[in-house]
Design a protein around this motif. Structure first.
Motif, PDB file in Angstrom:
ATOM      1  N   TRP A  77       0.716  -1.384   0.159  1.00  0.00           N
ATOM      2  CA  TRP A  77      -0.229  -0.176  -0.193  1.00  0.00           C
ATOM      3  C   TRP A  77       0.938   0.890   0.019  1.00  0.00           C
ATOM      4  CZ3 TRP A  77      -0.735   3.350   4.267  1.00  0.00           C
ATOM      5  CH2 TRP A  77      -1.673   4.284   4.143  1.00  0.00           C
ATOM      6  N   LEU A  78       1.823   1.377   0.846  1.00  0.00           N
ATOM      7  CA  LEU A  78       2.846   2.286   0.696  1.00  0.00           C
ATOM      8  C   LEU A  78       3.588   2.561  -0.585  1.00  0.00           C
ATOM      9  CD1 LEU A  78       4.641   1.863   4.265  1.00  0.00           C
ATOM     10  CD2 LEU A  78       3.020   3.682   3.766  1.00  0.00           C
ATOM     11  N   ASN A  79       4.023   1.706  -0.975  1.00  0.00           N
ATOM     12  CA  ASN A  79       4.568   1.465  -2.440  1.00  0.00           C
ATOM     13  C   ASN A  79       3.428   2.029  -3.486  1.00  0.00           C
ATOM     14  OD1 ASN A  79       7.627   0.621  -1.858  1.00  0.00           O
ATOM     15  ND2 ASN A  79       6.573  -1.143  -1.733  1.00  0.00           N
ATOM     16  N   GLN A  80       2.291   1.783  -3.556  1.00  0.00           N
ATOM     17  CA  GLN A  80       1.345   2.153  -4.641  1.00  0.00           C
ATOM     18  C   GLN A  80       1.253   3.518  -4.318  1.00  0.00           C
ATOM     19  OE1 GLN A  80      -2.094  -0.586  -3.989  1.00  0.00           O
ATOM     20  NE2 GLN A  80      -0.975  -2.313  -4.643  1.00  0.00           N
ATOM     21  N   ASN A  86       4.150   9.957  -7.559  1.00  0.00           N
ATOM     22  CA  ASN A  86       5.573  10.147  -8.057  1.00  0.00           C
ATOM     23  C   ASN A  86       5.472   9.693  -9.736  1.00  0.00           C
ATOM     24  OD1 ASN A  86       7.282  11.776  -6.298  1.00  0.00           O
ATOM     25  ND2 ASN A  86       6.300  10.010  -5.169  1.00  0.00           N
ATOM     26  N   LYS A  87       3.894   9.564 -10.136  1.00  0.00           N
ATOM     27  CA  LYS A  87       4.050   9.306 -11.517  1.00  0.00           C
ATOM     28  C   LYS A  87       4.408  10.074 -12.616  1.00  0.00           C
ATOM     29  CE  LYS A  87       0.201   7.177 -14.215  1.00  0.00           C
ATOM     30  NZ  LYS A  87      -1.598   7.234 -14.340  1.00  0.00           N
TER      31      LYS A  87
END
Length: 90
Positions: A77-80, A86-87
């Motif tokens: 969840w944190l990584n997503q 930051n896309k």
């Protein structure tokens, strides 16, 4: 990418909260009680300030099961959240 394998565990979280950062993201994982059930609460924020100084409306939180699988889901969840924020511009 946040990878906490071997750094934080459920036995650690039973005793203490874990805080960390990845680039501009700050985060915290902690055990909480929700309706008399142990849960893992993940929280992140984008300001370069510690947990005690960040405003509540800047925090983003979610609850997970308080087990190894819940910890893995919290890290995902944190990584997503990081990837979404930051896309690269298209």
């Amino acid at each position: 990418m946040i990878d906490l394998y071997g750094i934080v565990s459920i036995p650690f979280l039973k005793k203490s909260a874990f805080t960390g950062s990845f680039r501009k993201m700050r985060y915290r994982l902690e055990k909480v009680a929700v309706e008399d059930e142990e849960r893992l609460k993940g929280t992140f924020w984008w300001r370069d300030v510690c947990w005690e100084k960040v405003l509540n409306d800047e925090k983003h939180s979610a609850d997970f099961s308080f087990d190894k699988e819940g910890l893995e889901k919290a890290v995902d969840w944190l990584n997503q959240a990081y990837e979404k924020e930051n896309k690269p511009e298209e």
